[in-house]
Design a protein around this motif. Sequence first.
Motif, PDB file in Angstrom:
ATOM      1  N   LEU A  19      -1.877  -8.437   8.950  1.00 24.42           N
ATOM      2  CA  LEU A  19      -0.447  -8.753   8.999  1.00 24.42           C
ATOM      3  C   LEU A  19       0.294  -7.839   9.972  1.00 24.42           C
ATOM      4  O   LEU A  19       1.204  -8.288  10.684  1.00 24.42           O
ATOM      5  N   GLY A  20      -0.075  -6.562  10.010  1.00 30.61           N
ATOM      6  CA  GLY A  20       0.567  -5.627  10.938  1.00 30.61           C
ATOM      7  C   GLY A  20       0.355  -6.075  12.375  1.00 30.61           C
ATOM      8  O   GLY A  20       1.279  -6.055  13.196  1.00 30.61           O
ATOM      9  N   ARG A  21      -0.865  -6.487  12.661  1.00 32.10           N
ATOM     10  CA  ARG A  21      -1.155  -6.979  14.015  1.00 32.10           C
ATOM     11  C   ARG A  21      -0.335  -8.234  14.329  1.00 32.10           C
ATOM     12  O   ARG A  21       0.191  -8.382  15.438  1.00 32.10           O
ATOM     13  N   ALA A  63      -3.840   6.744  16.750  1.00 37.64           N
ATOM     14  CA  ALA A  63      -4.800   6.646  15.647  1.00 37.64           C
ATOM     15  C   ALA A  63      -4.498   7.747  14.634  1.00 37.64           C
ATOM     16  O   ALA A  63      -4.627   8.939  14.942  1.00 37.64           O
ATOM     17  N   ALA A  64      -4.069   7.359  13.442  1.00 40.91           N
ATOM     18  CA  ALA A  64      -3.711   8.344  12.411  1.00 40.91           C
ATOM     19  C   ALA A  64      -3.585   7.630  11.076  1.00 40.91           C
ATOM     20  O   ALA A  64      -3.278   6.439  11.030  1.00 40.91           O
ATOM     21  N   ASP A  65      -3.810   8.389  10.003  1.00 40.42           N
ATOM     22  CA  ASP A  65      -3.581   7.854   8.656  1.00 40.42           C
ATOM     23  C   ASP A  65      -2.098   7.995   8.341  1.00 40.42           C
ATOM     24  O   ASP A  65      -1.602   9.101   8.110  1.00 40.42           O
ATOM     25  N   ILE A  66      -1.396   6.883   8.306  1.00 35.61           N
ATOM     26  CA  ILE A  66       0.066   6.894   8.160  1.00 35.61           C
ATOM     27  C   ILE A  66       0.478   7.367   6.761  1.00 35.61           C
ATOM     28  O   ILE A  66       1.644   7.734   6.552  1.00 35.61           O
ATOM     29  N   ASN A  88       3.899  -0.408   6.987  1.00 36.95           N
ATOM     30  CA  ASN A  88       2.735  -1.101   6.448  1.00 36.95           C
ATOM     31  C   ASN A  88       1.635  -0.066   6.231  1.00 36.95           C
ATOM     32  O   ASN A  88       1.639   0.987   6.875  1.00 36.95           O
ATOM     33  N   ALA A  89       0.734  -0.340   5.315  1.00 36.20           N
ATOM     34  CA  ALA A  89      -0.463   0.485   5.091  1.00 36.20           C
ATOM     35  C   ALA A  89      -1.417  -0.364   4.276  1.00 36.20           C
ATOM     36  O   ALA A  89      -1.028  -1.431   3.786  1.00 36.20           O
ATOM     37  N   GLY A  90      -2.637   0.092   4.120  1.00 39.36           N
ATOM     38  CA  GLY A  90      -3.574  -0.657   3.291  1.00 39.36           C
ATOM     39  C   GLY A  90      -3.060  -0.740   1.859  1.00 39.36           C
ATOM     40  O   GLY A  90      -2.285   0.119   1.418  1.00 39.36           O
ATOM     41  N   ALA A 156       3.969   0.589  -7.257  1.00 40.41           N
ATOM     42  CA  ALA A 156       4.438   1.324  -6.079  1.00 40.41           C
ATOM     43  C   ALA A 156       5.426   0.497  -5.256  1.00 40.41           C
ATOM     44  O   ALA A 156       6.461   0.992  -4.806  1.00 40.41           O
ATOM     45  N   ARG A 157       5.139  -0.777  -5.075  1.00 34.50           N
ATOM     46  CA  ARG A 157       5.978  -1.594  -4.192  1.00 34.50           C
ATOM     47  C   ARG A 157       7.325  -1.914  -4.850  1.00 34.50           C
ATOM     48  O   ARG A 157       8.332  -2.090  -4.153  1.00 34.50           O
ATOM     49  N   THR A 158       7.339  -2.005  -6.164  1.00 28.10           N
ATOM     50  CA  THR A 158       8.609  -2.236  -6.841  1.00 28.10           C
ATOM     51  C   THR A 158       9.505  -1.010  -6.680  1.00 28.10           C
ATOM     52  O   THR A 158      10.726  -1.125  -6.514  1.00 28.10           O
ATOM     53  N   ILE A 185      -0.824 -14.792  -0.427  1.00 29.95           N
ATOM     54  CA  ILE A 185      -2.204 -14.656   0.085  1.00 29.95           C
ATOM     55  C   ILE A 185      -2.276 -15.092   1.546  1.00 29.95           C
ATOM     56  O   ILE A 185      -1.896 -16.207   1.898  1.00 29.95           O
ATOM     57  N   HIS A 186      -2.756 -14.182   2.389  1.00 27.60           N
ATOM     58  CA  HIS A 186      -2.946 -14.454   3.811  1.00 27.60           C
ATOM     59  C   HIS A 186      -4.405 -14.214   4.192  1.00 27.60           C
ATOM     60  O   HIS A 186      -5.064 -13.339   3.610  1.00 27.60           O
ATOM     61  N   ALA A 187      -4.864 -14.976   5.168  1.00 32.52           N
ATOM     62  CA  ALA A 187      -6.268 -14.892   5.583  1.00 32.52           C
ATOM     63  C   ALA A 187      -6.485 -13.676   6.473  1.00 32.52           C
ATOM     64  O   ALA A 187      -6.455 -13.771   7.700  1.00 32.52           O
TER      65      ALA A 187
HETATM   66  P1  NAP Z   1      -5.908  -5.732   6.483  1.00 31.28           P
HETATM   67  O1  NAP Z   1      -6.241  -7.033   7.107  1.00 31.28           O
HETATM   68  O2  NAP Z   1      -6.929  -5.047   5.665  1.00 31.28           O
HETATM   69  O3  NAP Z   1      -5.370  -4.781   7.659  1.00 31.28           O
HETATM   70  C1  NAP Z   1      -4.971  -3.517   7.379  1.00 31.28           C
HETATM   71  C2  NAP Z   1      -4.540  -2.813   8.666  1.00 31.28           C
HETATM   72  O4  NAP Z   1      -3.934  -1.607   8.282  1.00 31.28           O
HETATM   73  C3  NAP Z   1      -5.675  -2.446   9.604  1.00 31.28           C
HETATM   74  O5  NAP Z   1      -5.202  -2.454  10.928  1.00 31.28           O
HETATM   75  C4  NAP Z   1      -6.020  -1.035   9.146  1.00 31.28           C
HETATM   76  O6  NAP Z   1      -6.691  -0.328  10.173  1.00 31.28           O
HETATM   77  C5  NAP Z   1      -4.625  -0.501   8.869  1.00 31.28           C
HETATM   78  N1  NAP Z   1      -4.543   0.581   7.886  1.00 31.28           N
HETATM   79  C6  NAP Z   1      -5.006   0.550   6.606  1.00 31.28           C
HETATM   80  N2  NAP Z   1      -4.744   1.720   5.995  1.00 31.28           N
HETATM   81  C7  NAP Z   1      -4.086   2.490   6.906  1.00 31.28           C
HETATM   82  C8  NAP Z   1      -3.553   3.793   6.879  1.00 31.28           C
HETATM   83  N3  NAP Z   1      -3.666   4.556   5.779  1.00 31.28           N
HETATM   84  N4  NAP Z   1      -2.948   4.292   7.984  1.00 31.28           N
HETATM   85  C9  NAP Z   1      -2.847   3.535   9.091  1.00 31.28           C
HETATM   86  N5  NAP Z   1      -3.342   2.300   9.194  1.00 31.28           N
HETATM   87  C10 NAP Z   1      -3.953   1.775   8.112  1.00 31.28           C
HETATM   88  O7  NAP Z   1      -4.652  -5.882   5.491  1.00 31.28           O
HETATM   89  P2  NAP Z   1      -3.490  -6.987   5.500  1.00 31.28           P
HETATM   90  O8  NAP Z   1      -3.963  -8.197   4.794  1.00 31.28           O
HETATM   91  O9  NAP Z   1      -2.936  -7.086   6.874  1.00 31.28           O
HETATM   92  O10 NAP Z   1      -2.448  -6.309   4.503  1.00 31.28           O
HETATM   93  C11 NAP Z   1      -1.377  -5.490   4.941  1.00 31.28           C
HETATM   94  C12 NAP Z   1      -0.588  -5.069   3.707  1.00 31.28           C
HETATM   95  O11 NAP Z   1      -0.072  -6.233   3.049  1.00 31.28           O
HETATM   96  C13 NAP Z   1      -1.439  -4.330   2.668  1.00 31.28           C
HETATM   97  O12 NAP Z   1      -0.677  -3.313   2.059  1.00 31.28           O
HETATM   98  C14 NAP Z   1      -1.762  -5.414   1.660  1.00 31.28           C
HETATM   99  O13 NAP Z   1      -2.023  -4.903   0.369  1.00 31.28           O
HETATM  100  C15 NAP Z   1      -0.473  -6.227   1.694  1.00 31.28           C
HETATM  101  N6  NAP Z   1      -0.694  -7.590   1.218  1.00 31.28           N
HETATM  102  C16 NAP Z   1      -1.600  -8.398   1.802  1.00 31.28           C
HETATM  103  C17 NAP Z   1      -1.802  -9.667   1.289  1.00 31.28           C
HETATM  104  C18 NAP Z   1      -2.840 -10.595   1.898  1.00 31.28           C
HETATM  105  O14 NAP Z   1      -3.137 -11.631   1.278  1.00 31.28           O
HETATM  106  N7  NAP Z   1      -3.400 -10.303   3.052  1.00 31.28           N
HETATM  107  C19 NAP Z   1      -1.051 -10.129   0.204  1.00 31.28           C
HETATM  108  C20 NAP Z   1      -0.099  -9.289  -0.363  1.00 31.28           C
HETATM  109  C21 NAP Z   1       0.062  -8.002   0.141  1.00 31.28           C
HETATM  110  P3  NAP Z   1      -7.634   0.958   9.820  1.00 31.28           P
HETATM  111  O15 NAP Z   1      -8.480   0.553   8.654  1.00 31.28           O
HETATM  112  O16 NAP Z   1      -8.389   1.213  11.074  1.00 31.28           O
HETATM  113  O17 NAP Z   1      -6.684   2.058   9.486  1.00 31.28           O
END
Ligand code: NAP
Length: 259
Positions: A19-21, A63-66, A88-90, A156-158, A185-187
């Motif tokens: 999603l960040g991308r 490149a860093a852990d945010i 955004n973060a994991g 946390a998000r609330t 839910i996103h792919a």
């Molecule tokens: P993703 O596909 O796993 O991508 C995560 C991205 O975040 C990657 O670029 C990853 O790169 C980076 N990242 C993860 N932890 C990081 C950190 N500590 N510091 C910096 N960069 C970090 O996840 P996503 O689906 O895009 O999800 C993004 C957010 O939306 C998450 O919080 C997720 O829980 C939330 N969300 C997603 C969904 C869904 O269905 N996809 C639904 C509800 C909520 P690196 O691993 O290299 O750091």
Amino acid sequence: MDLGIRGKRALVCAGSKGLGRGCAEALAEAGVDIVLNARGAEALEVTAADLRARFGVEVTAVAADITTEEGRAAVLAAAGQIDILVTNAGGPPPGMWSDWSREDFIRALDANMLTPIALMQALLPGMMERGWGRVVNITSQSVKSPIATLGLSNAARTGLTGFVAGTARQVAPKGVVINNLLPGIHATDRAVHLDGAASKAEGLSVEEIRERRTAGIPARRYGTAAEFGATCAFLCSQHVGFMIGQNILLDGGALSYTL
Ligand code: NAP
């Protein structure tokens, strides 16, 4: 539609994938220079190069852990003056309400509540001084309707949502707009990971889990990072000056309610 943000500078956290991308791509397409962050340097550099090549904008990769103080310091030092912030973060791991320890909660709060708050505290003053700014926090549908296995995310998000509700109204007089974008839910890799975890926990195949989750979405599919990014870019545009502190749900209709 011209988003009116060409030449602005955005910090997109956790943006090498998913999603960040999607957000970084849509902002770059709108002519915004990007400071792009993720932990893994390799995927980050690939995404940064792709954005430069396709959209001709300036992309600074950090490149860093945010979610750590040192990581945020490195990102903010490289970022300089920022007009648009996408936090955004994991997401936290799935589990059972009875199993999580204090440390698990602290980790989730750090990543999904205190990190976006710290970034806003660092960048809002500059935006207010210049009289223009946009913040989009990527949260989750879990703030509107809890997901049983994601109690750490629900909590946390609330907390972040409550902070934003108050803060958005305090910075709005200075031309700064903060809104939250709530993915259903996103792919992405995250969905693959959660589908895999559910498959293991329930003894069903990943395909069966995916079919069941898709059946619960009126749009009958997972969302895409591109459509999520397009909504994010709109929330960062000139056109949202009157939209303050909102929680915008992108879930294909999965949560059923009237308002
Ligand atoms: P993703 O596909 O796993 O991508 C995560 C991205 O975040 C990657 O670029 C990853 O790169 C980076 N990242 C993860 N932890 C990081 C950190 N500590 N510091 C910096 N960069 C970090 O996840 P996503 O689906 O895009 O999800 C993004 C957010 O939306 C998450 O919080 C997720 O829980 C939330 N969300 C997603 C969904 C869904 O269905 N996809 C639904 C509800 C909520 P690196 O691993 O290299 O750091």
